[in-house]
Design an enzyme around this catalytic site. Structure first.
Site, mmCIF file in Angstrom:
data_model
loop_
_atom_site.group_PDB
_atom_site.id
_atom_site.type_symbol
_atom_site.label_atom_id
_atom_site.label_comp_id
_atom_site.label_asym_id
_atom_site.label_seq_id
_atom_site.Cartn_x
_atom_site.Cartn_y
_atom_site.Cartn_z
ATOM 1 N N ASP A 84 0.852 -1.190 0.000
ATOM 2 C CA ASP A 84 0.000 0.000 0.000
ATOM 3 C C ASP A 84 0.878 1.225 0.000
ATOM 4 O OD1 ASP A 84 -2.617 -0.849 -0.093
ATOM 5 O OD2 ASP A 84 -2.567 -1.488 2.008
ATOM 6 N N ARG A 129 -13.487 24.829 0.328
ATOM 7 C CA ARG A 129 -12.235 24.151 -0.032
ATOM 8 C C ARG A 129 -11.047 25.103 0.135
ATOM 9 N NH1 ARG A 129 -12.812 21.844 -5.721
ATOM 10 N NH2 ARG A 129 -11.033 20.536 -5.162
#
Lengths: 713, 558
Positions: free
Chosen positions: A332, A404
């Site tokens: 990962d 954001r």
């Protein structure tokens, strides 16, 4: 299996780290401590499992009988003292073998004792008639008190603050902090909650706060802890495929040598030089592969133990062996290859903007951003010599999913914003037009960062006059852990392909993959694609190892040849994998591969050593047996051993002592450094093959020097 | 001078083997991978009623081998027993049952152990239709089994190892017959006889008479060497001037008996698709060959005593026309292959030189070994070496991408166990049964002491390894030795074949894993040394005590 084992009263969870098996160290006192167990293992019932050592034991018994009977039978050419000496050393040979196994098992026992303490019978609060839809938290359900041993799979129990979780299960309602130190040795509590990938709880761990509802997933006696205890104690140890193959080879070698010795009697008899029975038994024991025969099971147990010491539990020895063969590692990205958080690495000002100004603005706009990314911006600014200071009347604007952006509003109307470039650009637009040249310059920097696999954040300011302008771009990127490229190169030389798995887009993924030096990358990975990738690799005959924690990783974990589930993961993941990493550290995959290899190397090296040893033993025993009839054979006594009796006894003593001498090696494992196969083979062949031929010549000679001092030899 | 000549002889041998072996191996690899049948082959398949395109799993392949072998033994036994009724039997009587049993097994198993003097025991029909025919068939069986193992290693989980009938027929039609024909013609040219003239009586110069046996020798001589059979037309075998008249014919026979076994290494490389693997096998075989050749040459030239010094070597039992070193070369070649033909009497070698001949066979006849049996015997040891070496690099072992797991190592272990067990148990029983021991020491053994034991040791080693040569001092035509050596030959041939084919089947079921970095490189000098070392150590450990009681005791006595 029962749950009635008394807990060690002085056991406290905080001390579990200390009660673990000693790491790698091996001391003579361990031999003494485990002596009683070793003697118990001498029972023929136990020895049957090890045919090589069973033959030694039968030989020892025969020689003993012979030594007792010799005064009444009349001599067969051997003296009583010699026969007794051989008998004693043959018994010691068997004892050393059982001792090796006992020591190996003893190291797991400390761990098992602390685990067993958690397996006491506790009282559990069972929910009768649990209704998941109407009352998920079982607030109004009827409760009853049952012993934890009586819990069945599917039962639902309520556990509150201070209670011990009665069995393995998944949280179906609630959230709690849990002390898992009994299992992991880690004293910091962990959070467990329903839903998601952190819902699994282990029986024997303690809830420190809050209240949870748990559905029991294990059968009584088959809990995680039960399995762990069995594993570390070696009680359920089954021979692994390679161990079985090696046992077959050792058995056939033993049969060959048995035939060699059996036919030697009549053949030598024809030449009027019949050797004594004790001599023939001594020859047989020296020839059969006792060294590896004695240490084989200890090597296996110690291999599992080394995994346990690194906080990895394998559900089978087969998995450990497979780890040595792994040719593809699925890693990962997050947490394994990168630190897991994007970090600011550069400030790129737009034309005409001073970099210092951008640095200051970026840092100030990030003080309200508690994410690791935000912190890294402040940190990078700090490295550039700017530390944000408090200013009166300043309002912080936190990051929200809608805007954001994050930033600050000063009391005098000035403001700073930092965030996704589109949002920041829109914010600047609100306060006036943006020159096309500026927009283009921003776009160019944003694109450049994206192409390198980074994340761009734009920074803008609003001055007191109400005019907004763009300042520049912060370059955030995934920071690849130091030293990984070398590690992957070493893996490549071992023939292991590394594949990075990430949810990132292909561009980002490729950039990070290139920097980390992995061989391949799976971008925008879904669990299905992961599974497909594993299948693809396996179709090409490769063995795949991976780590995973989520329930949706379970199919891939089950498909992989070595599937390491994180302990923080769901029970579905833990069930599917064949190892569990208690530290939940994905980089450990590489350690696991190393341990698997080390296990195989130790077996191979000691087998080679054992066989190579026989050469010298022949040179000690064969001339001693026949020199009476064929004086010419004296030429074969290259070691110049004192007398036939001392030569044979010295070989037997060497054969016994070498087992003890190699116990530490068997427990520790042969040193393994990633290198090319031929370098590794060359080194081990030299050490254990050539060394195995030479060492006994020296050893037997030295022992003979001592034995020759004994009167009668 | 002798040394220089010998070096040139060796050079010629190497050149000849390369020149003939190279195209032969290409041809053989094509033979076993081709899909087209020759007309004559199709005829044979129709006659046998077999489907030439049907791929067989190993049990079927084995059944074919065993069926044809059992039939071969029965046929050969019957032929010998019915000899008086046959044409061209030269008036010879039926071969006695015990001897006929031993001889039948001996020729079917590619051993060609001869407890009798052929020229006064068997007539031309038995020689040609029985013994020579089995020379072809037994050689074909060895090659077929080796090819089946190679196919198993190369297979991609097909589970099949080929078609036994196709392999046997093609080996004979495409390899053995053409080569034998060519070899026989050249042998004829060197002076080997080929006639049907029985026993002409000639008048000697001194006025006396002598009976000189004739016969179809050249045709039989060719396959005797090519098929590593070794059964001579005459008792003296290749020491007889009618079988091996000149130094040239001697060298030719050495070339013939080494040709196919060495060529098979390249066939192996070609068929598994990696020529380097074949080269590594060849290199290991050559290394072992060089070691034992050097050892025997050293012992024979050193010899002992003044007679040896005067003759430039131990000449007893050696033909003057060949000399010491060429005899040593022949002896090494014949005992390292499963040929057993001799151009000198191994019994008369120096004790240690004779011991090397025994050791050659004890190595398992795999450097290069008999036709086919050498390659499969070698691959078995290579797999054993792979098993240990594979572990030492931290992997579960695999050879050419095929896993060597419990099942495979079981067959390898059984193979390695078989020959020592057969040889040693036969030897042990001989001396453990009082009546037999008394009979052997009074009737069979010509020399007392350790040399007498060495003769029996040689006999069982030769039989168990299907070599066929002997320490000729032993009179082996006794009920016990005919029976026990017959059993040793049969078990020493067919048990290993069972295990090899089972192993081939096990490999054939596997999908090959990719090989590459981190794997054991089985084509490098390192592996060559490792395999050679494994061969030497494993054989030494098995046989050291019996050698110590025989040739070593004799050789070290001073």
């Amino acid at each position: 299996m029962t749950t009635t084992t008394a807990p060690a009263p002085e056991e406290r969870p905080e001390e579990h780290v200390d009660t673990r098996a000693p790491k790698g160290a091996f001391s003579a006192s361990q031999l003494v401590q485990n002596l009683p167990d070793a003697i118990r293992k001498l029972a023929p019932r136990d020895m049957v499992k090890n045919p090589v050592m069973l033959i030694v034991e039968v030989g020892a018994a025969l020689t003993t009988v012979l030594a007792i009977a010799l005064p009444f039978l009349g001599s067969d050419g051997t003296t009583i003292g010699f026969t007794w000496a051989i008998a004693v050393w043959l018994w010691l040979t068997v004892l050393f073998a059982t001792l090796a196994e006992a020591v190996a098992e003893g190291r797991g026992r400390a761990q098992a004792a602390s685990l067993r303490a958690t397996r006491t019978t506790t009282m559990a609060t069972r929910v009768t008639g649990y209704d998941a839809a109407a009352d998920p938290a079982a607030k109004s359900a009827a409760l009853e008190s049952v012993a934890s041993a009586d819990l069945r799979q599917g039962d639902v129990v309520v556990v509150v603050e201070g209670e011990v979780i009665p069995g393995d299960g998944d949280i179906i309602a609630g959230i709690a902090s849990v002390d898992e130190s009994a299992i992991t040795g880690e004293s910091a509590p962990v959070v467990r909650e329903s839903g998601g990938d952190r819902s699994a709880v282990t029986g024997g761990t303690r809830v420190l706060s809050d209240r949870i509802v748990v559905r029991i997933t294990s059968k009584p006696g088959e809990t995680f802890v039960d399995r762990m205890i069995a594993l570390v104690e070696g009680a359920v140890r089954q021979k692994t495929p390679n161990e079985l193959a090696l046992s077959v080879l050792l058995a056939s070698l033993t049969i060959v040598f048995l035939i060699v010795v059996l036919v030697l009697g009549p053949i030598a008899g024809f030449q009027r030089s019949t050797p004594g029975v004790a001599v023939l038994i001594a020859l047989l024991v020296c020839l059969i592969p006792t060294t590896i025969g004695a240490l084989l099971s200890a090597i296996g147990i110690a291999g599992m133990d080394r995994l346990v010491q690194r906080n990895v539990l394998a559900t089978s020895g087969r998995a450990v062996e497979a780890a040595g063969d792994v040719t593809t590692l699925l890693l990962d990205k997050t947490g394994t290859i990168t630190y897991g958080n994007r970090r600011a690495v550069a400030f790129l000002p737009l034309p005409g903007i001073d970099e210092t100004r951008l640095t200051e603005a970026a840092a100030l706009s990030s003080i309200a951003d508690p994410t690791p990314e935000g912190a890294s911006v402040v940190e990078l600014a700090g490295e550039r010599g700017f530390t944000p200071t408090e200013a009166p009347g300043r309002t912080v604007v936190p990051f929200t999913a809608q805007t954001r952006m994050s930033g600050i509003d000063e009391s005098d109307g000035r403001a700073l914003r930092k965030g996704a470039s589109a949002s920041v650009l829109a914010w600047v637009h609100e306060h006036g037009a943006v020159a096309p040249a500026v927009a283009a310059a921003l776009e160019e920097r944003v694109r450049a960062i994206s192409e390198q696999g980074g994340t761009p954040l734009a920074v803008a300011e609003l001055d007191a006059g109400g005019t907004a302008r763009l300042l520049g771009v912060i370059h955030l990127k995934d920071v690849v852990k130091a030293g990984l490229a070398e590690r992957f190169a070493a893996l490549r030389s071992m023939g292991i392909r590394t594949i990075m798995v990430t949810g990132d887009n292909p561009i980002t993924a490729k950039a990070i993959a290139a920097e980390a030096g992995v061989d391949d990358v799976l971008a925008e990975a879904t669990p299905e694609e992961k599974l497909a990738l594993i299948r693809r690799e396996q179709e090409g005959g490769r063995l795949v190892a991976m780590t995973g924690d989520g329930t949706n990783d379970a199919p891939a974990l089950a498909q992989a040849d070595v599937g390491v589930a994180m302990n923080t993961g769901t029970s579905a993941a833990k069930e599917a994998g064949n190892m569990v990493d208690l530290d939940s550290d994905p980089t450990k995959l590489i350690d696991i591969v190393t341990i698997g290899k080390q296990l195989l190397i130790t077996r191979g090296a000691l087998t080679t050593f054992s066989i190579a040893n026989d050469v010298a033993k022949y040179f000690a025993i064969v001339p001693a047996m026949f020199v009476g009839v064929f004086p010419g054979l004296r030429a074969l006594n290259v070691m110049g051993l004192h007398s036939p009796d001392s030569a044979i006894l010295s070989a037997v003593i060497f054969n016994a002592l070498v087992i003890v001498a190699l116990i530490p090696l068997a427990l520790r494992g042969v040193r393994y450094r990633p290198s090319s196969a031929s370098a590794l083979l060359g080194r081990n062949l030299l050490l254990y093959g050539v060394g195995g031929v030479i060492a006994p010549f020296i050893g037997i000679k030295l022992i003979d020097l001592v034995v020759s001092l004994i009167p009668g030899f | 001078m002798a040394g220089l000549l010998f070096a040139l002889t060796l050079l010629t041998l190497v050149v000849a083997l390369v020149v003939f072996g190279w195209p032969l191996s290409t041809w053989m690899a094509r033979t076993y991978t081709s899909d087209t049948d020759w007309r004559v082959e199709r005829g044979v398949y129709r006659l046998l009623g077999v489907d030439a395109r049907a791929e067989q799993r190993w049990p079927n392949y084995l059944r074919g081998i065993l069926a044809i072998s059992v039939l071969g033994v029965l046929f050969l036994y019957a032929l010998q027993r019915l000899q008086p009724l046959l044409p061209f039997s030269l008036g010879l009587p039926a071969v006695p049952p015990g001897l006929a049993f031993n001889t039948a097994i001996s020729f079917v198993t590619n051993t060609n152990w001869q407890s009798y003097s052929p020229e006064v025991t068997v007539g031309y029909t038995v020689q040609v239709a029985g013994l020579a025919a089995q020379n072809f068939l037994s050689a074909a069986i060895g090659i077929a089994v080796a090819i089946a193992l190679v196919r198993g290693i190369a297979a991609k989980s097909t589970g099949t190892v080929g078609n036994v009938w196709v392999d046997l027929v093609r080996t004979i039609t495409r390899v053995l017959l053409p080569l034998s024909l060519a070899a026989a013609v050249v042998l004829l040219a060197t002076g080997v006889i080929q006639n049907l003239s029985g026993f002409p009586v000639v008048h000697t110069l001194t006025g006396g008479t002598a009976t000189i046996p004739g016969g179809p020798v050249a045709s039989q001589e060719a396959i005797k060497e090519l098929g590593t059979n070794g059964g001579g037309f005459f008792n003296a075998n290749s020491a007889h001037p009618f079988e091996n008249p000149t130094g040239f014919s001697d060298l030719l026979e050495i070339v013939l008996l080494l040709l196919i076994p060495f060529a098979l290494t390249r066939v192996f490389g070609l068929m598994v698709g990696d020529r380097r693997q074949g080269r590594a096998v060849l290199a290991t075989m050559v290394l072992l060959f060089a070691i034992v050749l050097g050892a025997m040459a050293a012992f024979e030239t050193a010899g002992g005593g003044t007679a040896t010094t005067a003759a430039g070597g131990a000449m007893e039992g050696k033909e003057q026309r060949f000399g010491v070193l060429t005899s040593v070369l022949f002896a090494t070649s014949t005992t390292l292959t499963s040929t057993g033909a001799v151009n000198s009497m191994h019994d008369s070698f120096t004790p240690l030189g004779g011991m090397v001949a025994i050791i050659d066979m004890m190595l398992g006849e795999l450097a290069p070994g008999g036709v086919g049996s050498g390659l499969y015997g070698f691959l078995i040891v290579a797999i054993l070496a792979v098993f240990l070496a594979g572990l030492m690099i931290g992997r579960t072992p695999s050879y050419l991408g095929k896993q060597v797991g419990g099942r495979e190592i079981t067959f390898v272990s059984l193979y390695i166990l078989t020959t020592p067990a057969v040889v040693l148990i036969g030897l042990g029983l001989t001396f453990a049964i009082p009546a037999v021991a008394a009979d052997v020491s009074s009737t069979s053994i010509a020399n007392p002491g350790p040399h007498g034991f060495s003769e029996v040791l040689y006999a069982f080693t030769s039989a168990g390894n299907n070599n066929g040569s002997a320490f000729a001092g032993l009179s082996a035509n006794t009920p016990w030795l005919n029976a026990s050596l017959g059993a040793a030959m049969w078990l020493g041939r067919y048990l290993p074949i069972v295990f090899v084919l089972a192993l081939a089947g096990s490999f054939a079921n596997q999908e090959p894993r990719p090989t590459g970095a981190g794997m054991l490189a089985t084509h490098r000098p390192q592996f060559v040394l490792l395999t050679a070392g494994t061969v030497l150590v494993v054989s030494a450990l098995t046989y050291f005590p019996v050698l110590a009681l025989g040739p070593l005791a004799e050789g070290l006595a001073s």
